[in-house]
Scaffold this motif. Sequence first.
Motif, PDB file in Angstrom:
ATOM      1  N   ALA A 163       0.835  -1.205   0.000  1.00 26.27           N
ATOM      2  CA  ALA A 163       0.000   0.000   0.000  1.00 26.27           C
ATOM      3  C   ALA A 163       0.867   1.251   0.000  1.00 26.27           C
ATOM      4  N   ARG A 164       1.921   1.230   0.795  1.00 28.15           N
ATOM      5  CA  ARG A 164       2.804   2.395   0.848  1.00 28.15           C
ATOM      6  C   ARG A 164       3.536   2.599  -0.466  1.00 28.15           C
ATOM      7  N   ASN A 165       4.062   1.541  -1.050  1.00 26.38           N
ATOM      8  CA  ASN A 165       4.823   1.661  -2.297  1.00 26.38           C
ATOM      9  C   ASN A 165       3.966   2.148  -3.460  1.00 26.38           C
ATOM     10  N   VAL A 166       2.702   1.712  -3.480  1.00 22.99           N
ATOM     11  CA  VAL A 166       1.842   2.020  -4.623  1.00 22.99           C
ATOM     12  C   VAL A 166       1.109   3.342  -4.447  1.00 22.99           C
ATOM     13  N   PHE A 167       0.660   3.615  -3.217  1.00 20.42           N
ATOM     14  CA  PHE A 167      -0.245   4.752  -3.035  1.00 20.42           C
ATOM     15  C   PHE A 167       0.308   5.899  -2.192  1.00 20.42           C
ATOM     16  N   LEU A 168       1.292   5.636  -1.338  1.00 19.51           N
ATOM     17  CA  LEU A 168       1.706   6.643  -0.354  1.00 19.51           C
ATOM     18  C   LEU A 168       3.189   6.955  -0.477  1.00 19.51           C
TER      19      LEU A 168
ATOM     20  N   ALA B 223      -2.640   1.538   6.993  1.00 19.53           N
ATOM     21  CA  ALA B 223      -3.384   0.413   7.578  1.00 19.53           C
ATOM     22  C   ALA B 223      -4.739   0.250   6.901  1.00 19.53           C
ATOM     23  N   VAL B 224      -5.429   1.378   6.680  1.00 19.67           N
ATOM     24  CA  VAL B 224      -6.738   1.307   6.028  1.00 19.67           C
ATOM     25  C   VAL B 224      -6.612   0.743   4.618  1.00 19.67           C
ATOM     26  N   LEU B 225      -5.636   1.221   3.866  1.00 20.98           N
ATOM     27  CA  LEU B 225      -5.434   0.734   2.499  1.00 20.98           C
ATOM     28  C   LEU B 225      -5.042  -0.737   2.487  1.00 20.98           C
ATOM     29  N   ALA B 226      -4.251  -1.156   3.481  1.00 20.89           N
ATOM     30  CA  ALA B 226      -3.853  -2.560   3.551  1.00 20.89           C
ATOM     31  C   ALA B 226      -5.075  -3.445   3.756  1.00 20.89           C
ATOM     32  N   MET B 227      -5.952  -3.050   4.669  1.00 15.67           N
ATOM     33  CA  MET B 227      -7.172  -3.839   4.882  1.00 15.67           C
ATOM     34  C   MET B 227      -8.080  -3.807   3.659  1.00 15.67           C
TER      35      MET B 227
END
Length: 716
Positions: free
Chosen positions: A150-155, A168-172
């Motif tokens: 999630a961090r690598n792709v979106f943040l 955490a929200v994106l991971a879930m």
Amino acid sequence: MAKRGSRRRAQANRKPAKQPLSGWRLWFRRLIIGGVLAGVLAVVFVGLAVVFAASSLPTYQELKATQTAQTIIVRARDGSEIVELGPSFGEWLDSGEIPDVMKEAMIAVEDRRYKSHFGVDPIGLARAVYVAATGNGRIAGTSTITQQLARNVFLNSNRTLDRKLREAVLAMALESKFSKEQILELYLNKVYFGGGAYGIDSASRKFFSHPATELSTAEAAIIAGLVKAPSRYSPTADVQAAVDRAQVVLRLMKEQERISPDVTVDLSAVKLKEERGQNSVRYFTDWALPQLDLLLPETFEPIEVWTTLDVGMQRAASASIKSNTPDGAQGALVSLDRDGAILAMVGGTDYVETNYNRASDAMRQPGSAWKLFVYLAALEAGYTPEDRVVDAPVTIDGWSPKNSNGKFSGEINVRTAFAYSKNTVAAQLGNEVGFGTVASMARRFGISTPISTFPAMVLGSSETRVIDMTRAFAGVSAGGRSVEPYGIVKVTTASGETLYQHKSARGSRLVPEYVAAGMTDLMQTAVNTGTGKAAQIGRPVAGKTGTTSSNKDGWFIGFSSGITTGVWMGRDDAKRVAGLQGGRAPARAFAAYMRYAVKDRPIEKFNTELKLPEWQLEPDEEFYFGDPEDYYYIDEQGNLIEPGGPDGPRDPAFPIDGEQGRPGAAPARQTPGGDGPPAASDDFLERATGERNRSAPPPTPPNPAAEASPDSEDPG
């Protein structure tokens, strides 16, 4: 009595009323209820956030197609790849194509409970909080594989609470939308492994020279160990650090029973890809690639940039600078082909140590190399290499230049004055043609930096760049035509579509060809017998040395067989460097490089034949002025002279021969810039301009027998 008894029994059976809570008990109860409500609200809020995030996530195919930046492959003039810049993604591997040992190694070291959590690992988070509470107070190592994706792709990678919550929200959300196999596939194809490599296939090709489908257990352990700190554990940066980290990965795999405890892995048997030397090449790419913003439309797709760089010449240039630059100094080199194509560029002795490009960015005083423009202006004004000039003390507007050896050679020719870099002669020539004319000549030949017009400018007091000076000398090599340096030949997409193609154009005429021929004559003599003898390479070379005061800068710029090369050496802080005269270290570096650069080219003799224009060929007077006895004519000052010969009417301001001079003779020529004498004798002035000045006696050389010294180059 019966009623009274029953009433007493009822009162006895009645339970005493509970006392209301007060004090700390009341607040504790409220805290519990508030916590439960807050927890419920938090769960609802997070649930809604996850649902909303999941609904807005790209599809799986869209996630596969996204790239974080542009990949640029830079190719040399022969088509070979010299460097790959930006991210490299390799081939996309489906989950079934990824070796199981690679999956297990990554899970073991990055997220041991990957297959059981819902995107966030509560156990791992609790353990991290406990460690932080009993340790240094920092919560670390809590991100799961899904959170990292999630961090690598979106943040971004900012360590803030807000970013961690969104992660955490994106991971879930990812866990709710995609399967574990899909998430692991995305992760292994997108995670960064250092050196520009994104994904296991790119990392495998970069470090082991084969696709990720062929990874061994040891290689998988090395790659899995890179995620934590790609630069620290990169096998191309520190082999031992990479091996030690891989040992940790293998230990975790055994502890978690992902491989058999009996398996032995020999990390020393891993063959790493040999890194090709890319040190000095980066000076060239740093100069050339920013030009893509101007040459190309906006695009983010991978591209290939085909350049003019010759790999062998670049290697020779780098070696010549490293081996000849004095200790504590820096060196730079630019080499141009006859059409302006940059064959080699070195901006310093070591790109890793300092990436400042002294070839294209540094502004330094060129010293006597600047005399190129002084003599070009003089040749264009009518001088020839054979004309006599006087090396003698001179003062111009209070400035008295000296030769570096403190001696004067008396009457010599222009060729000798240039070859031995006579400062006094350069000063007189500059004063005679005009310092503004010299500045204009430098501008004509591509000098774009500020130029002083004070007298000392003739000795190179104005700062300039190595690439600009090399370009100017290349203009002389091209017969007096402009040369435009360029480094990019064409740009194509990965599929072969051409986005840009360099178009060669014939240079504009800067000076007449005979002026360039005369200048080449002077520079060839400077190498054959003058200050540039160290630049000889066994074939015709024309060039000029340059040295500034206290040996702060040393230059040699010259050409041979169609290749023009400029070399500069000096310290970045402009302090003195022993033995830095242009005729020493820079000339030796030039020769070392040029011997390689021209080895496969035919020997070319220079065009030094002076095909002078008619006005310099000294025809008889009637050709220009006519015969006064026959008709009216216009003298060289534009005055109408009536016919009639010696007895006819005439303008008293222009007496005829036999009184003060020939018809139309002008007053003695004065120097435009100061009180210094003309560099040329009266004989030359008569031939070059048609004037006859008999009112002033010819200058007397102070020491006609003195010889020019080979170290008479300007030190300041």
